[in-house]
Motif scaffolding. Structure first.
Motif, mmCIF file in Angstrom:
data_model
loop_
_atom_site.group_PDB
_atom_site.id
_atom_site.type_symbol
_atom_site.label_atom_id
_atom_site.label_comp_id
_atom_site.label_asym_id
_atom_site.label_seq_id
_atom_site.Cartn_x
_atom_site.Cartn_y
_atom_site.Cartn_z
ATOM 1 N N LEU A 135 93.562 89.148 97.030
ATOM 2 C CA LEU A 135 92.794 90.365 96.748
ATOM 3 C C LEU A 135 93.251 91.005 95.438
ATOM 4 C CD1 LEU A 135 92.444 91.967 100.278
ATOM 5 C CD2 LEU A 135 90.616 91.035 98.852
ATOM 6 N N ASP A 136 94.567 91.031 95.218
ATOM 7 C CA ASP A 136 95.088 91.570 93.964
ATOM 8 C C ASP A 136 94.554 90.769 92.776
ATOM 9 O OD1 ASP A 136 96.511 93.508 95.363
ATOM 10 O OD2 ASP A 136 98.422 92.430 95.243
ATOM 11 N N ASN A 137 94.527 89.440 92.921
ATOM 12 C CA ASN A 137 93.972 88.588 91.860
ATOM 13 C C ASN A 137 92.482 88.877 91.650
ATOM 14 O OD1 ASN A 137 96.405 87.276 91.359
ATOM 15 N ND2 ASN A 137 95.974 85.632 92.803
ATOM 16 N N PHE A 138 91.753 89.039 92.744
ATOM 17 C CA PHE A 138 90.324 89.351 92.672
ATOM 18 C C PHE A 138 90.101 90.654 91.903
ATOM 19 C CE2 PHE A 138 86.854 91.842 94.613
ATOM 20 C CZ PHE A 138 85.773 91.052 94.256
ATOM 21 N N PHE A 139 90.858 91.691 92.254
ATOM 22 C CA PHE A 139 90.706 92.978 91.574
ATOM 23 C C PHE A 139 91.078 92.863 90.090
ATOM 24 C CE2 PHE A 139 91.389 94.890 95.953
ATOM 25 C CZ PHE A 139 90.047 95.187 96.134
ATOM 26 N N GLU A 140 92.100 92.096 89.796
ATOM 27 C CA GLU A 140 92.497 91.901 88.398
ATOM 28 C C GLU A 140 91.383 91.204 87.618
ATOM 29 O OE1 GLU A 140 95.856 89.561 85.742
ATOM 30 O OE2 GLU A 140 96.226 89.848 87.878
ATOM 31 N N VAL A 141 90.790 90.185 88.225
ATOM 32 C CA VAL A 141 89.709 89.446 87.563
ATOM 33 C C VAL A 141 88.500 90.351 87.346
ATOM 34 C CG1 VAL A 141 88.011 87.584 87.883
ATOM 35 C CG2 VAL A 141 90.443 87.153 88.314
ATOM 36 N N THR A 142 88.093 91.103 88.355
ATOM 37 C CA THR A 142 86.910 91.958 88.196
ATOM 38 C C THR A 142 87.177 93.073 87.180
ATOM 39 O OG1 THR A 142 87.497 93.285 90.149
ATOM 40 C CG2 THR A 142 85.938 91.455 90.473
ATOM 41 N N GLU A 143 88.372 93.617 87.167
ATOM 42 C CA GLU A 143 88.710 94.639 86.162
ATOM 43 C C GLU A 143 88.653 94.058 84.750
ATOM 44 O OE1 GLU A 143 92.506 96.319 87.278
ATOM 45 O OE2 GLU A 143 91.694 97.057 89.176
ATOM 46 N N THR A 144 89.138 92.843 84.592
ATOM 47 C CA THR A 144 89.107 92.196 83.281
ATOM 48 C C THR A 144 87.668 91.935 82.850
ATOM 49 O OG1 THR A 144 91.261 91.176 83.651
ATOM 50 C CG2 THR A 144 89.861 90.183 81.948
ATOM 51 N N ILE A 145 86.839 91.438 83.751
ATOM 52 C CA ILE A 145 85.427 91.198 83.428
ATOM 53 C C ILE A 145 84.761 92.506 83.010
ATOM 54 C CG2 ILE A 145 83.163 90.591 84.401
ATOM 55 C CD1 ILE A 145 84.682 88.446 86.088
ATOM 56 N N ASN A 146 84.984 93.574 83.757
ATOM 57 C CA ASN A 146 84.382 94.866 83.424
ATOM 58 C C ASN A 146 84.876 95.391 82.080
ATOM 59 O OD1 ASN A 146 82.534 95.452 85.553
ATOM 60 N ND2 ASN A 146 84.298 95.721 86.898
ATOM 61 N N ARG A 147 86.158 95.208 81.802
ATOM 62 C CA ARG A 147 86.707 95.655 80.514
ATOM 63 C C ARG A 147 86.079 94.870 79.372
ATOM 64 N NH1 ARG A 147 90.316 93.301 77.852
ATOM 65 N NH2 ARG A 147 91.383 92.339 79.608
ATOM 66 N N LEU A 148 85.975 93.553 79.529
ATOM 67 C CA LEU A 148 85.383 92.717 78.482
ATOM 68 C C LEU A 148 83.929 93.123 78.223
ATOM 69 C CD1 LEU A 148 86.869 89.257 79.502
ATOM 70 C CD2 LEU A 148 87.431 90.581 77.439
ATOM 71 N N ILE A 149 83.210 93.392 79.288
ATOM 72 C CA ILE A 149 81.801 93.803 79.128
ATOM 73 C C ILE A 149 81.720 95.171 78.458
ATOM 74 C CG2 ILE A 149 79.731 94.508 80.397
ATOM 75 C CD1 ILE A 149 80.477 92.254 82.436
ATOM 76 N N SER A 150 82.520 96.126 78.930
ATOM 77 C CA SER A 150 82.442 97.494 78.357
ATOM 78 C C SER A 150 82.905 97.535 76.912
ATOM 79 C CB SER A 150 83.218 98.488 79.214
ATOM 80 O OG SER A 150 84.593 98.238 79.138
ATOM 81 N N ASN A 151 83.808 96.640 76.519
ATOM 82 C CA ASN A 151 84.267 96.579 75.130
ATOM 83 C C ASN A 151 83.368 95.706 74.266
ATOM 84 O OD1 ASN A 151 86.433 98.208 75.759
ATOM 85 N ND2 ASN A 151 87.862 96.512 75.994
ATOM 86 N N ARG A 152 82.309 95.186 74.889
ATOM 87 C CA ARG A 152 81.361 94.314 74.181
ATOM 88 C C ARG A 152 82.058 93.065 73.638
ATOM 89 N NH1 ARG A 152 78.452 97.522 76.599
ATOM 90 N NH2 ARG A 152 77.031 98.986 75.640
ATOM 91 N N ASP A 153 83.025 92.560 74.394
ATOM 92 C CA ASP A 153 83.778 91.369 73.962
ATOM 93 C C ASP A 153 83.144 90.064 74.465
ATOM 94 O OD1 ASP A 153 85.630 92.926 72.658
ATOM 95 O OD2 ASP A 153 87.065 92.925 74.306
ATOM 96 N N ILE A 154 81.951 90.152 75.046
ATOM 97 C CA ILE A 154 81.320 88.955 75.600
ATOM 98 C C ILE A 154 80.412 88.299 74.562
ATOM 99 C CG2 ILE A 154 79.788 88.071 77.417
ATOM 100 C CD1 ILE A 154 82.423 88.998 78.580
ATOM 101 N N PHE A 155 79.514 89.064 73.979
ATOM 102 C CA PHE A 155 78.553 88.509 73.016
ATOM 103 C C PHE A 155 78.774 89.112 71.652
ATOM 104 C CE2 PHE A 155 76.303 88.332 77.130
ATOM 105 C CZ PHE A 155 76.183 86.958 77.235
#
Length: 144
Positions: free
Chosen positions: A124-144
């Motif tokens: 669960l800790d890994n899951f939360f870490e992964v989802t937080e990282t995905i959200n950070r990457l998206i909010s920082n526009r680091d995806i596209f």
């Protein structure tokens, strides 16, 4: 690309399964998952400014407006002028809204208990870490 190896496929499929489960539960109580989500985000005692609800839930104003109108018609909420800011409106729960909120809350608690009983804390800790990282990457526009 193989969809089973696509991260977004797993996110979408899992969320759709969760949404379907919550909607099935909500239907038993003459409600929807969206209404339950709104109920859970309204401050139980003091209400919540209508302008704060949309951003708080990541919901568009037009969608939220339709849901609030329906909830008001069914007697789950009412609107009151905000005493701190006469230009805004507080969304408050009626007694019926408070009852439905408790039902929604119990469903969320039950879901979390079942998941926590079947998935280790480390995973669960890994899951939360992964989802937080995905959200950070998206909010920082680091995806596209």
């Amino acid at each position: 690309m193989i969809k089973e190896k696509s991260i977004d496929h797993h996110l979408r499929a899992t969320w759709q399964a969760v949404a379907k489960m919550y909607n099935e539960q909500a239907t038993k109580h003459d409600s929807t998952m969206a209404v339950a989500f709104v109920l859970l985000n309204i401050d139980y005692e003091n209400g919540t400014p209508s302008t704060a609800l949309g951003p708080q839930m990541g919901m568009e104003a037009t969608s939220l407006s339709r849901i609030l109108k329906s909830m008001e018609e069914k007697g789950a909420i009412y609107r009151e002028k905000n005493p701190k800011d006469g230009r805004s409106v507080l969304i408050k729960l009626t007694e019926l809204g408070k009852e439905k909120r408790e039902v929604s809350k119990l469903s969320v608690i039950r879901f979390n208990e079942v998941i926590r009983n079947n998935i280790s804390q480390e995973k669960l800790d890994n899951f939360f870490e992964v989802t937080e990282t995905i959200n950070r990457l998206i909010s920082n526009r680091d995806i596209f």
